[in-house]
Write an enzyme that holds these catalytic residues in place. Sequence first.
Site, PDB file in Angstrom:
ATOM      1  N   ASP A 187     -10.114  27.717 -46.978  1.00 60.28           N
ATOM      2  CA  ASP A 187      -9.379  27.319 -48.181  1.00 60.28           C
ATOM      3  C   ASP A 187      -9.482  28.484 -49.169  1.00 60.28           C
ATOM      4  O   ASP A 187     -10.499  28.644 -49.852  1.00 60.28           O
ATOM      5  CB  ASP A 187      -9.992  26.035 -48.746  1.00 60.28           C
ATOM      6  N   PHE A 190     -14.542  21.903 -52.881  1.00 57.06           N
ATOM      7  CA  PHE A 190     -13.418  21.223 -53.544  1.00 57.06           C
ATOM      8  C   PHE A 190     -12.132  21.574 -52.809  1.00 57.06           C
ATOM      9  O   PHE A 190     -11.810  22.749 -52.642  1.00 57.06           O
ATOM     10  CB  PHE A 190     -13.286  21.621 -55.023  1.00 57.06           C
ATOM     11  N   LYS A 246      -2.585  28.362 -56.033  1.00 53.06           N
ATOM     12  CA  LYS A 246      -2.901  28.949 -57.341  1.00 53.06           C
ATOM     13  C   LYS A 246      -2.115  30.221 -57.681  1.00 53.06           C
ATOM     14  O   LYS A 246      -0.998  30.130 -58.141  1.00 53.06           O
ATOM     15  CB  LYS A 246      -4.408  29.149 -57.469  1.00 53.06           C
TER      16      LYS A 246
HETATM   17  C1  LIG Z   1      -7.518  24.331 -57.066  1.00 53.82           C
HETATM   18  C2  LIG Z   1      -7.988  24.172 -55.683  1.00 53.82           C
HETATM   19  C3  LIG Z   1      -7.393  23.245 -54.804  1.00 53.82           C
HETATM   20  C4  LIG Z   1      -6.327  22.275 -55.248  1.00 53.82           C
HETATM   21  O1  LIG Z   1      -5.162  22.924 -55.638  1.00 53.82           O
HETATM   22  P1  LIG Z   1      -4.001  22.081 -56.410  1.00 53.82           P
HETATM   23  O2  LIG Z   1      -2.902  23.072 -56.547  1.00 53.82           O
HETATM   24  O3  LIG Z   1      -4.592  21.638 -57.708  1.00 53.82           O
HETATM   25  O4  LIG Z   1      -3.664  20.938 -55.542  1.00 53.82           O
HETATM   26  C5  LIG Z   1      -7.827  23.225 -53.498  1.00 53.82           C
HETATM   27  N1  LIG Z   1      -8.801  24.056 -53.069  1.00 53.82           N
HETATM   28  C6  LIG Z   1      -9.388  24.945 -53.880  1.00 53.82           C
HETATM   29  C7  LIG Z   1     -10.430  25.861 -53.336  1.00 53.82           C
HETATM   30  C8  LIG Z   1      -9.010  25.042 -55.212  1.00 53.82           C
HETATM   31  O5  LIG Z   1      -9.619  25.900 -56.016  1.00 53.82           O
END
Ligand SMILES: *Cc1c(COP(=O)(O)O)cnc(C)c1O
Length: 412
Positions: A244, A156, A273
């Site tokens: 990520d 994701f 986050k």
């Molecule tokens: C939450 C998340 C995102 C997206 O972050 P947003 O601040 O909602 O755009 C991208 N990558 C990972 C691994 C995430 O957990």
Amino acid sequence: MTGKADNTDITGIMDTAPSGNEKTIEKFDRHVMHSYGRFPIAMKQGSGRSCTDESGREYIDLGSGIGTNSLGYCDEKWADAVCSQVRTLQHNSNYYYTEVQAQFAERLSEMTGCRNMFFCNSGAEANECAIKLARKYSFDKYGEGRNIIITLVNSFHGRTMATLAATGQDTFHNYFFPFPGGFEYTPANDIPALEAKLRELDGRVCAVMMEYIQGEGGVNPLSQDFVDAVFSLCGEKDILVITDEVQTGVGRTGRFLAGEWFGHRADIVTLAKGIAGGLPMGVCLSGEKCSGVFTPGTHGSTFGGNPVSCAGGLAVLDRVASEGFLDSVTAKGQLIRDMLSSCSEVVSVSGIGLMIGIELKTKKAAEVARTALDRGLLVLTAKEKVRLLPPLTITENELRRGIEILIDILEG
Ligand SMILES: *Cc1c(COP(=O)(O)O)cnc(C)c1O
């Protein structure tokens, strides 16, 4: 609950709001788009590791706003830093410099070993930045045609068009056609499949992007062997590795970056986050390789690196870097695992540190999350698992109370 293509599994299982919450919910639903499967609860206030809804019911929070409230609710030092910045300089254009952004960048650089960074406002934006950076790195060095980014099945990476395309789950590739091209997927922890993919796409790949622990995908860690293979195969061909760490970063796993557990330093790392303790911020960090790639005008963001978010971020970094903090995250993660190990409903517990996925024998995760609300506890779900991302500052006593409630629900 983010990361679900649609939240049908929770919609309707809690139709009635606890009395006292209805007015806000009614007004809200009349005016705000229904893009989330929301629980019928209106949160009013938070303090420490608990928050209170409009009916006055208190909840122990083991989700921290999906891993954002890393220091819990309204932490005093954090709030002081933020309020003081709001009263000093709340924002300015990125055409000028600000001291607090410089301080934050220097600190983050020391803590990650990445010399360069770009500031934005969310995880998806940080990943967009990483995608652009990787493609321009390759374009500058090799010219056109070497632009594919390989991501992992079940990953994701966000909700913008490019990060949806990067997300390796078919349920996210609906409705919004056409999606940007240039993304290819390979299964996590399958080295032969990765080798085959790289052979098939030889000369056309600029980067591999991955989460060390797939968060929304169900709290699934990558294996050490697979991570080793990614870095060695990519290293041979000057393919960039993008990690990520939007969910795994900023101390969540008991190290500042989850990559430290695996012993590798990525070319590009993304954070968001928990980085600013609940204020919007995303960061795309890079090492030497990509340091000269962006030139004036090639990327930008109006709000990126906002001074208030930077002040909040500095308070987070101060705390996470303080003596014993990261070890306490590891110890608290262990405490949760120990407590859950005797629960008959728990099949397995995945994740590292305070990023936890709980696989259940018979119960549905969404129903557990809903029942937990009635019992004054906030938990998250990820696919069919119950997911915990407690505030990093949670005390052992608070954690014990929360996990006892959870176990009671699971065994009930
Ligand atoms: C939450 C998340 C995102 C997206 O972050 P947003 O601040 O909602 O755009 C991208 N990558 C990972 C691994 C995430 O957990």
